[in-house]
Design a protein around this motif. Structure first.
Motif, PDB file in Angstrom:
ATOM      1  N   GLU A  79      -8.895   5.147   0.407  1.00 22.87           N
ATOM      2  CA  GLU A  79      -7.439   4.215   1.063  1.00 22.87           C
ATOM      3  C   GLU A  79      -7.156   3.552  -0.148  1.00 22.87           C
ATOM      4  O   GLU A  79      -6.023   3.005  -0.407  1.00 22.87           O
ATOM      5  CB  GLU A  79      -7.124   3.461   1.892  1.00 22.87           C
TER       6      GLU A  79
ATOM      7  N   LYS B 275      -3.235  10.574   7.435  1.00 22.78           N
ATOM      8  CA  LYS B 275      -2.056  10.961   6.581  1.00 22.78           C
ATOM      9  C   LYS B 275      -1.775  12.759   5.774  1.00 22.78           C
ATOM     10  O   LYS B 275      -2.722  12.914   5.450  1.00 22.78           O
ATOM     11  CB  LYS B 275      -1.594   9.861   5.762  1.00 22.78           C
TER      12      LYS B 275
ATOM     13  N   LYS C 262      -5.612   6.740  -4.808  1.00 20.47           N
ATOM     14  CA  LYS C 262      -4.519   6.052  -5.177  1.00 20.47           C
ATOM     15  C   LYS C 262      -4.466   6.727  -6.195  1.00 20.47           C
ATOM     16  O   LYS C 262      -3.431   7.859  -7.052  1.00 20.47           O
ATOM     17  CB  LYS C 262      -3.994   4.632  -5.214  1.00 20.47           C
TER      18      LYS C 262
ATOM     19  N   LYS D 132       3.536   7.575   1.752  1.00 21.08           N
ATOM     20  CA  LYS D 132       1.762   7.709   2.737  1.00 21.08           C
ATOM     21  C   LYS D 132       1.381   8.388   3.198  1.00 21.08           C
ATOM     22  O   LYS D 132       1.444   8.618   4.313  1.00 21.08           O
ATOM     23  CB  LYS D 132       1.942   6.121   3.317  1.00 21.08           C
TER      24      LYS D 132
ATOM     25  N   SER E 104       0.983  -0.931   0.111  1.00 24.48           N
ATOM     26  CA  SER E 104       0.086  -0.147  -0.063  1.00 24.48           C
ATOM     27  C   SER E 104       0.987   0.970   0.079  1.00 24.48           C
ATOM     28  O   SER E 104       0.678   2.390  -0.759  1.00 24.48           O
ATOM     29  CB  SER E 104      -0.955   0.271   0.867  1.00 24.48           C
ATOM     30  N   LYS E 105       1.102   1.210   0.455  1.00 21.92           N
ATOM     31  CA  LYS E 105       2.277   2.256   1.263  1.00 21.92           C
ATOM     32  C   LYS E 105       3.400   2.795  -0.352  1.00 21.92           C
ATOM     33  O   LYS E 105       4.161   3.987  -0.798  1.00 21.92           O
ATOM     34  CB  LYS E 105       3.989   2.295   2.159  1.00 21.92           C
TER      35      LYS E 105
END
Length: 511
Positions: A181, A164, A186, A433, A6-7
């Motif tokens: 998320e 974040k 993205k 992230k 994910s990061k």
């Protein structure tokens, strides 16, 4: 393992897209130019009205939030206070958001409008009034209101809701955490990365051309690719080094120093320039700016010629919207502890006023030479045709011209570095992230990528196409920013207003 994937998703996809764009723009510059021009022409022709409307909507939004019941909410806990002194804060956000552009266009743009105004004869007192009014419109409150939309919402979620440092988190109240998320979030962050890279690389290239032009005009240094590569290499070491040292050290020191240099340069230019004309231009320009604000903001012909509007106003609005992710993220990062009202007044009004003062001083320097006949129309046209030279050509006609040109180059370099290291910091945040203190290896990597792309585009002779394609790619940000406004208001409705109303104003308490 899931966390690691994910990061890195945004980082890796962004690198691939940027690599493809870099190869296309350098190796196949002609087709890249044609594609970027076609895309941008379509958007500005068919959606020019939307760019005009969106900037007004952003201004209405920030005014509503600042002066409504939510204005005293802090960007952080109710007991938090600003991390940076007001002067440092202003210097950081001004250098990031406008610095290089103002140095580049401060003389050239008003002079261009003076010689080639819309709907009137050039080189007249009426054209001079039009030039100042147009400059104030392009560099006034609307661009900064646009930046404040992203900056305010992100600062709120980062510091008050412990989210974040990603633009996608702003949309959570509207689309839900899963989509924010997931793929949609993205996609938003990848678009932000691309817009930031393209914007900063273009500024690197334009700044390099102006620094080279200044040295050529003053010392006869040739305007060659080799010299420009050396300039980029030297500046790259400085901006990457300052980004690695962090906001509290390198970025802050360069920003603080440059703020004093820029103020000093402007003050001396005022003293050696046409003082009464500058003051009159500022007062008259402000009056016309306010009086014609709505007609100028929404002025577009249904059947007439919109070429001037398209090549100037709509182009600028598209450019500032493309920069909104970059500037918004950085401004959010440096604004913890301020109230919403303080944030908006500081981010929208103070830099806008500073930009108008700057334009009055430097714009009047050029226009005065035309009005007084000190520079012939041909000389003025040459200064306009090569805007990177215009500043130095005009300063050379005034007392201390050589010294002022030298200080202008120093200021340009400092603004150049401040903008680039801010870009490096933001890119590192967006691709780790949302870490508000990203690792140095990411900063170094993004710094190198920016510099290499700038060199490649200068070699291909094509800075403009990258800027143009970035404006087209950033078009979706109009809708993302509309959504951010709605999501932010939705989040604010959940605030405990009785607790927020007890907080004390913080403006100036840190000085």
């Amino acid at each position: 393992m899931e966390k690691k994937d994910s990061k890195n998703t945004v980082f890796y996809i962004s690198l691939v897209i940027i690599a493809v764009m870099a190869v296309w723009s350098v190796a196949l510059n002609e087709s890249f130019t044609a594609a970027s021009n076609a895309a941008f022409a379509f958007l500005t022709t068919d959606f020019g009205w939307l760019y005009l409307v969106s900037m007004i909507v952003f201004l209405i939004f920030v005014v509503y939030v600042a002066f409504g019941k939510y204005g005293r909410i802090r960007l952080g806990g109710d007991d938090s206070r600003p991390e940076y002194k007001n002067l440092t804060w202003f210097g950081l956000l001004f250098g990031c958001g406008m610095g290089v552009g103002l140095v580049f266009w401060g003389v050239a743009e008003p002079l261009t409008h003076y010689l080639n105004p819309m709907g009137m004869e050039g080189g007249t007192p009426e054209a001079a009034d039009f030039a100042m009014r147009s400059f104030f419109m392009h560099w006034g409150i609307l661009p900064w209101a646009n930046y404040a939309v992203i900056g305010l919402a992100l600062a709120y979620f980062m510091f008050r809701k412990d989210k974040k440092g990603l633009i996608s988190v702003i949309l959570e109240p509207l689309i839900g955490e899963r989509l924010a998320e997931g793929w949609l979030g993205k996609l938003v962050d990848i678009l932000a990365v691309f817009a930031t890279v393209a914007g900063v690389v273009t500024s690197l290239g334009l700044g390099t051309l102006q620094i080279n032009a200044g040295f050529n005009y003053m010392f006869g240094l040739p305007t060659t690719l080799a010299v420009q590569i050396i300039i980029i290499a030297v500046v790259s070491v400085l901006y990457i080094g300052s980004a690695v040292s962090g906001i509290d050290k390198g970025i802050k020191i360069i920003s603080d120093t440059n703020l004093y240099v820029a103020i000093g340069l402007m003050a001396v230019c005022f003293l050696v320039g046409p003082k009464i004309e500058i003051l009159n231009s500022f007062i008259n320009g402000i009056g016309q700016y306010i009086g014609e604000f709505i007609p100028d903001s929404l002025g577009i012909q249904a059947y007439g010629d919109n070429s001037w509007i398209g090549s100037w106003r709509i182009f600028y609005w598209a450019w500032f919207i493309a920069w909104a992710p970059f500037v918004g993220v950085f401004v959010a990062r440096i604004s913890k502890g301020r109230t919403i009202r303080e944030f908006i007044l500081g981010v929208v009004l103070v830099p806008a006023l500073a930009s108008c003062i700057w334009g009055s001083v430097f714009g009047s320097l050029g226009i005065n030479l035309g009005e007084k006949g000190i520079m012939a129309a041909e000389e003025l046209s040459e200064a306009v045709a090569a805007p990177e030279v215009g500043l130095f050509a005009v300063l050379s006609k005034y007392p201390l011209g050589f010294l002022l040109s030298l200080v202008a180059i120093i200021s340009l370099c400092a603004f150049f570095i401040t903008s680039a290291n801010s870009g490096v910091y933001v890119l590192s945040m967006l691709t780790t992230k949302g870490d508000i203190n990203p690792p140095n290896n990411k900063k170094i990597l993004w710094g190198i990528i920016q510099s290499v792309m700038a060199v490649g585009l200068l070699m291909a002779g094509g800075l403009k196409p990258l800027q143009t394609i970035s404006l087209a790619a950033a078009f979706p940000f109009i809708f993302i920013m509309f959504a951010a406004c709605v999501a932010f208001i939705k989040a604010l409705k959940g605030e405990n207003m009785s607790a927020a109303s007890k907080t004390e104003p913080s403006a100036g308490d840190d000085d």
